[in-house]
Scaffold this motif. Structure first.
Motif, PDB file in Angstrom:
ATOM      1  N   THR A 213       2.825   1.683  -3.252  1.00  0.00           N
ATOM      2  CA  THR A 213       1.917   2.050  -4.348  1.00  0.00           C
ATOM      3  C   THR A 213       1.454   3.495  -4.224  1.00  0.00           C
ATOM      4  O   THR A 213       1.552   4.282  -5.176  1.00  0.00           O
ATOM      5  N   THR A 214       0.950   3.866  -3.046  1.00  0.00           N
ATOM      6  CA  THR A 214       0.322   5.179  -2.906  1.00  0.00           C
ATOM      7  C   THR A 214       1.330   6.314  -2.748  1.00  0.00           C
ATOM      8  O   THR A 214       1.084   7.434  -3.209  1.00  0.00           O
ATOM      9  N   LYS A 215       2.467   6.035  -2.106  1.00  0.00           N
ATOM     10  CA  LYS A 215       3.428   7.102  -1.835  1.00  0.00           C
ATOM     11  C   LYS A 215       4.521   7.223  -2.898  1.00  0.00           C
ATOM     12  O   LYS A 215       5.148   8.283  -3.016  1.00  0.00           O
TER      13      LYS A 215
ATOM     14  N   PHE B  73       4.564   5.017  -6.426  1.00  0.00           N
ATOM     15  CA  PHE B  73       4.086   4.852  -7.803  1.00  0.00           C
ATOM     16  C   PHE B  73       2.951   5.808  -8.146  1.00  0.00           C
ATOM     17  O   PHE B  73       2.857   6.282  -9.291  1.00  0.00           O
ATOM     18  N   ASP B  74       2.065   6.099  -7.194  1.00  0.00           N
ATOM     19  CA  ASP B  74       0.944   6.998  -7.498  1.00  0.00           C
ATOM     20  C   ASP B  74       1.357   8.464  -7.536  1.00  0.00           C
ATOM     21  O   ASP B  74       0.642   9.292  -8.113  1.00  0.00           O
ATOM     22  N   ARG B  75       2.483   8.808  -6.931  1.00  0.00           N
ATOM     23  CA  ARG B  75       2.874  10.212  -6.819  1.00  0.00           C
ATOM     24  C   ARG B  75       4.036  10.616  -7.726  1.00  0.00           C
ATOM     25  O   ARG B  75       4.160  11.792  -8.062  1.00  0.00           O
TER      26      ARG B  75
ATOM     27  N   HIS C 113       0.827  -1.206   0.000  1.00  0.00           N
ATOM     28  CA  HIS C 113       0.000   0.000   0.000  1.00  0.00           C
ATOM     29  C   HIS C 113       0.861   1.257   0.000  1.00  0.00           C
ATOM     30  O   HIS C 113       0.647   2.192  -0.789  1.00  0.00           O
TER      31      HIS C 113
ATOM     32  N   ASP D  92       7.386   8.131 -14.045  1.00  0.00           N
ATOM     33  CA  ASP D  92       8.029   6.896 -14.487  1.00  0.00           C
ATOM     34  C   ASP D  92       9.539   7.016 -14.636  1.00  0.00           C
ATOM     35  O   ASP D  92      10.262   6.023 -14.515  1.00  0.00           O
TER      36      ASP D  92
ATOM     37  N   ARG E  95       6.463  -0.437 -12.876  1.00  0.00           N
ATOM     38  CA  ARG E  95       5.030  -0.162 -12.747  1.00  0.00           C
ATOM     39  C   ARG E  95       4.131  -1.243 -13.357  1.00  0.00           C
ATOM     40  O   ARG E  95       3.115  -1.618 -12.755  1.00  0.00           O
TER      41      ARG E  95
END
Length: 199
Positions: free
Chosen positions: A161-163, A165-167, A158, A170, A188
């Motif tokens: 992913t959230t801190k 890859f989501d922010r 989590h 690439d 990713r």
């Protein structure tokens, strides 16, 4: 090669740990990430410019075996997350989510990633394409080891992913605690597979 922040990687034994010397090209200030082992090699790496700070990414002993000797020889401060600091032999200050680590004129954001250990941190330098130092929380091919503990894996996946890859974009290069570097873009497409396999 960066223009603001010089990054030098050194693998030390016996567990092929990566130590990273970050040096501001403008001021010469230096930070060492993970004084893992082989203090003599780390001290050779940081001389003659010296270092002001050592950051330990997490509490596992293979990442701090040389810490006391390096700190004693350089006079550097020793920083870690407060959740892991009690198990690290010398800590003079702490870093937490949202803090900024200064390396001369360069700024790195502190990101707290819970799962590999309670107090694992990553450091993110946003300039020049982005450079992310992940300790043992993210590697090419997966998140860090959570020893079969589902709650720890869920937490780490989590947070990564959230801190991360989501922010972050690439083209960010990440530098793990062991082994080769990679980019967030290269990893990713595998996130769903990591989630499904559970490690």
């Amino acid at each position: 090669m960066t223009t603001g922040l010089e990054i030098t990687k050194l693998s030390v034994g016996p567990m092929d740990n990566n130590a990273y010397l970050l040096r501001c090209r403008t001021t010469g200030s230096g930070v060492l990430i993970d004084a893992a082992n082989e203090a003599h090699r780390l001290l050779d790496l940081v001389s003659p410019g010296g270092i002001q700070t050592v950051v330990t990414t997490h509490r596992h002993a293979d990442h701090w075996m040389a810490l006391e000797e390096v700190v004693a020889a350089t006079g550097a401060s020793s920083l870690a997350h407060p959740a892991d600091a009690p198990e690290i032999p010398v800590v003079t200050g702490t870093l937490d989510e949202g803090d900024t680590l200064r390396v001369g004129d360069c700024a790195l954001a502190v990101i707290h990633l819970v799962g590999h250990t309670p107090g694992s941190i990553a450091l993110y330098y946003a300039e020049e394409g982005g450079h992310l130092f992940t300790g043992d929380s993210l590697f090419p091919g997966g998140v860090g080891n959570t020893h079969g503990n589902k709650a720890d894996f869920d937490s780490l996946f989590h947070d990564v992913t959230t801190k991360l890859f989501d922010r972050l974009p690439d083209d960010v290069t990440f530098y793990p605690g062991h082994g080769k570097n990679s980019t967030l873009g290269a990893e990713r497409p595998s996130l769903r597979q990591w989630r499904e396999r559970g490690w």
